[in-house]
Design an enzyme around this catalytic site. Structure first.
Site, PDB file in Angstrom:
ATOM      1  N   TYR A  92       0.884  -1.272   0.029  1.00 32.92           N
ATOM      2  CA  TYR A  92       0.170   0.010   0.034  1.00 32.92           C
ATOM      3  C   TYR A  92       0.883   1.251  -0.086  1.00 32.92           C
ATOM      4  CZ  TYR A  92      -0.233  -0.170   5.388  1.00 32.92           C
ATOM      5  OH  TYR A  92       0.061  -0.163   6.699  1.00 32.92           O
ATOM      6  N   GLU A  93       0.149   2.301  -0.284  1.00 28.91           N
ATOM      7  CA  GLU A  93       0.890   3.516  -0.310  1.00 28.91           C
ATOM      8  C   GLU A  93       1.825   3.686  -1.582  1.00 28.91           C
ATOM      9  OE1 GLU A  93      -0.311   6.089   1.765  1.00 28.91           O
ATOM     10  OE2 GLU A  93       0.796   7.442   0.389  1.00 28.91           O
ATOM     11  N   GLY A  94       1.235   2.941  -2.538  1.00 30.20           N
ATOM     12  CA  GLY A  94       2.190   2.870  -3.700  1.00 30.20           C
ATOM     13  C   GLY A  94       3.075   1.528  -3.610  1.00 30.20           C
TER      14      GLY A  94
END
Lengths: 592, 592
Positions: A434-436
């Site tokens: 997550y978060e890229g």
């Protein structure tokens, strides 16, 4: 059950001996003297160890339950959340005018590490709120700030970030959630968002959703995206809660880990939303918070490794199997503790040298963010922007690997949920995604950050390494063990950068095929630099007869391990990079 | 839900083009012509794909349930087990006199791969039985063979291996389970065993436990250990089932994965056991089965990676995100499939080149086992004994890594259980631990196998690599892409071996600190050798215009990737090894 102790002494070493925070001249840092930071981290560490850590396996086993639109968090989470609120921990680095304490981000990072190590899933309720607050602080109107921030800083209300949709995660340009302008200036938000952490739960009076959606007239792709505040309960003019808004949790996901955090499918059915920041510039609004959010995820990576490591050490000292090959260490017992075995040592040293290097790297990143914000230092901002994908991608990859290695120390027991080591690995796994996802971090690093501002920041990074080596090459104690390996690793990094410049211009696939290895290569050089700095400081303390000699000798030994055993990986990463894109792109899609 | 297709063509390529099984002269191999192996693998693959694979997520979600001493397996497992029985799959490589088909182990390995890829937890019920059969075959009396084998070969009865106790896993010398001689020649077995896979379940009429225990008079340590047959139900003279024996399942463990297999705590309360093999020589009896069992676990490592890879490829072709940086590939669509992105390719090529190399390596190991058993070839036995810890340790470490990488292709969906990618990673994780944790494999390799028979087998391995390179160095098409990298990697392996010989004599910690890296270094050279052999064969086919050119070109491209992108890791492993034991052993246990 796993236990946790906040590594206060190690944190203090980084803050005061390595980063020398109170001498750094960054506004606000003058308050960060040794006693003060010690007291704050001790206090947070106590809460983390005594309240949050015992709830970690509870959260994992019980998970969150959705019933009639209400999400029930695991037993004990609500009480613990009250304690975090009472301690004012969420406001530590937030503005005083909204109820915060305006402390530097670097201190909040140290505090955050203890909470994430103790209970990552639990800490996300606060972490997401903090992120939403940052967005409102940066882009909200005064009225919006007055309406939402005091309640969010106090954690009476929590926050979320709504980006992903079923068909779009990385590629936000193809999102479908719509925002239709209403006569009263608000928008009607309609669409479905997925993977919304802390999207619905029973620990706050209200939940403030920040939602990306497409308003008319913005054109195609990411240009048309705007950011909206969509509160679960509308807020009356007097600040009291009004009607339930048209947003609801349709499902919570069954995940590999972080079971204690509700990952929600959020349905927006003409929900009332308020534009935050400029129309059609929602992506820009998101980007401004990205460094902080991504550093926070990098921290999750090594903080899980820290917690796993602590327990692996305890188990290795406790578990009796086999004999020390050089002579029994526990002759009275049935066998020696497994920490006598070289391969168990190798495993533990991998973990220890990673976690301590990662902590220094992350705290340094946090200091640069403070420097960027508090001193309005553009160079610091450029440098931390460059390093952010490395902190996020490298530390979460390695953090997961180290949690897996810690699990391995337990043998068969590592695979049994009751012992808790599986949870560290399963929880750490999400941080790589997550978060890229980490592949996107590598793309950001090579495709965007390297060349940003004409390559100024990567040059600044190399200068920093070079001047550190130059300043210290007279120190015999450092040269062979720290400076030479750092120099070699840094040379590999430069060679990789040169390769990208030469080849990437002609064929971007040559550079992008090596992006992931470059991220790791960069990560090793950063941790090498941090270890060289830590080694220098520890050696100076020893030479001066200052402080705890055993502690400083241990730092040096741990640093030597990193330099000798981890830094050589840079050569392999360089070889992979220099092999180019041809082998990577050779197959037709149909031949995989 | 994930799907699975047996990679029959890839298996046939290894069996017939690389290993040339039907020309090898090993007794029984003359039956392995192309059509025959194709038919067998196709048939097994069909069962795996259509029956076992759909039950994989079912087993994961439902797990096994213990109620009133009875273990209920997941829904559908019983029916599937009947189909495996009906197909006679368990007896494929077992003696005809007990109902088997006496086929070579290499064919059973190919068949086994399809079942493990499809459903690892399910396949373990059969796999453990197969292991127990091997033990009885090797060490049982004629009467024992007659009593147990026909029912076990047919899978009417299943088998287990009972080694581990709560306080001892690796160090069996400290085990406490006791065997007291009875007047009738049997033994009363008392003690507790843990981590007993398939220890209790509802799919067989009887369960035949093979149990290590200490009988009086054997002395301390592993010398006092004997092996016993302890059937769940005693067997009457006429072969019918008699009284329930004093063995019961006390608990089933909650694990990270392989939920479909019951991992039992087994309590022996004066249970009737029958000595198998010689008294006090139980460890030796276990060792004779070890190569096969460990190769079976190595297979689990790459077989999970294969299943994960197949699904990652499908997702990468299906999921639309972003655009090819060199120009849109799906201009009509909202975005391009993510397989266009170099970093996704890098990830998939890592997986593909590993799995195919690992398959060739494992099949080769299986062929050597056949050669050892069927041709009584001591050199083959020595070579496969040397490589067994590499097959087990390297292939399970990398298999897990690759399953994690496959999960990463899915982005956020990879973390959601519904998509099934988490299960591949969680299931694969156990293979690094059981059947000797991978650190123990490395110790076995460096501490025992390297020097076995005066180093004869490792020299034979090096000769094999050297002569392959020498034989083929005239081939321009192979030299730069295959032979040179193999030569460099093999040089690193030899240098590591030299280092151990020089240093390890003086201080064993210098060698043992590098054992894990040596195992990986060795693994890379083995896969490098396999790829060089595959590259050679594929090139020859292309040159001769034989067979499927696209298939052979893909093999060569995949092999090139491995040689260029994976083999350079040997340099890092060598550097770690040559850094010696000092940094590894530097800290006092208290300073971790």
């Amino acid at each position: 059950m796993p236990t946790y102790t906040a590594p206060v002494k190690d944190m203090q070493f980084v803050l005061h001996d390595v980063l020398k925070v109170s001498e750094s001249g960054i506004p606000g840092y003058e308050e960060l003297d040794r006693d003060f930071t010690n007291a704050v981290i001790e206090e947070a560490g106590k809460l983390s160890a005594e309240v949050l850590a015992p709830l970690n396996p509870v959260g994992d086993a019980q998970g969150c339950v959705l019933e009639n639109g209400v999400v029930r968090t695991p037993q004990g989470f609500g009480d613990a959340f009250e304690k975090v609120k009472e301690g004012g921990w969420n406001g530590l680095d937030l503005p005083e005018e909204y109820g915060g304490q305006n402390m530097p981000y670097v201190l909040a990072t140290a505090v955050g590490e203890t909470m994430v190590s103790a209970n990552m899933a639990f800490n996300m309720y606060q972490g997401l709120t903090h992120g939403a607050i940052s967005a409102i602080l940066a882009h909200g109107s005064d009225e919006q700030k007055q309406t939402y921030l005091p309640k969010m800083v106090s954690l009476d209300w929590t926050g979320t970030m709504n980006l992903t949709e079923p068909h779009c995660g990385t590629d936000l340009g193809i999102m479908r959630t719509k925002a239709e302008p209403q006569d009263d200036g608000s928008y009607a938000i309609t669409g479905q968002k997925i993977f919304i952490s802390a999207g619905e739960h029973d620990m706050a009076e209200n939940i403030v959703h920040l939602v990306l959606a497409k308003a008319p007239g913005g054109g195609a792709g990411t240009k048309g995206i705007s950011l909206f505040i969509v509160p679960k309960f509308l807020v009356n003019e007097d600040g009291s809660l009004g009607a339930r808004n048209g947003v609801s949790c349709g499902k919570i996901e069954e995940k590999m880990g972080i079971h204690g955090n509700a990952t929600c499918v959020m349905n927006y059915d003409g929900a009332t939303g308020y534009l935050i920041g400029e129309l059609h510039k929602g992506m820009r609004a998101m980007f401004t918070m990205m460094n902080e959010a991504r550093i926070g995820v990098g921290l999750q990576g090594y903080a899980q490794a820290e917690a796993a490591y602590q327990n692996a050490v305890a188990y290795a000292n406790d578990r009796l199997q086999g004999r020390d090959v050089t002579g029994a260490k526990n002759p009275e017992g049935a066998a020696d503790p497994i920490i006598v075995h070289p391969d168990v040592r190798r495993n533990l040293m991998d973990q220890k040298s990673f976690v301590e290097g990662a902590r220094a790297f992350t705290f340094w990143g946090a200091q640069l963010i403070d420097q960027a914000h508090r001193s309005e230092d553009k160079d610091a901002e450029g440098l931390v922007s460059l390093m952010t994908p490395v902190i996020k991608g490298f530390l979460t990859d390695k953090g997961f690997d180290m949690a897996v290695q810690a699990q391995q120390v337990y043998g068969g027991h590592g695979y049994i949920e009751e012992w808790g080591m599986s949870q560290f690995a399963r929880d750490a796994r999400i941080a790589m995604i997550y978060e890229g996802a980490n592949g996107i971090q590598a793309l950001d690093l090579v495709g965007r950050k390297l060349a940003a501002d004409g390559g100024k920041h990567v040059m600044a990074f190399f200068d920093l390494v070079k001047s550190f080596i130059k300043e210290n090459e007279g120190e015999e104690a450092l040269k062979a063990d720290f400076l030479d390996p750092l120099k070699a690793a840094s040379k590999d990094l430069q060679a990789a950068g040169m390769y990208f410049m030469e080849k990437g211009m002609r064929n971007p696939n040559d550079a992008l095929s090596g992006s992931y290895d470059f991220m790791h290569l960069f990560g090793h050089v950063c941790l090498g630099l941090m270890w060289a700095r830590m080694g220098k400081v520890a050696q100076a303390k020893l030479d001066a007869g200052e402080g705890d000699a055993e502690f400083h000798r241990t730092k040096i030994a741990t640093g030597r391990y990193y330099m000798k055993r981890q830094l050589p990986a840079t050569a392999t990463h360089l070889a992979r990079i220099q092999s180019g894109g041809d082998t990577v792109m050779a197959l037709e899609a149909a031949n995989f």
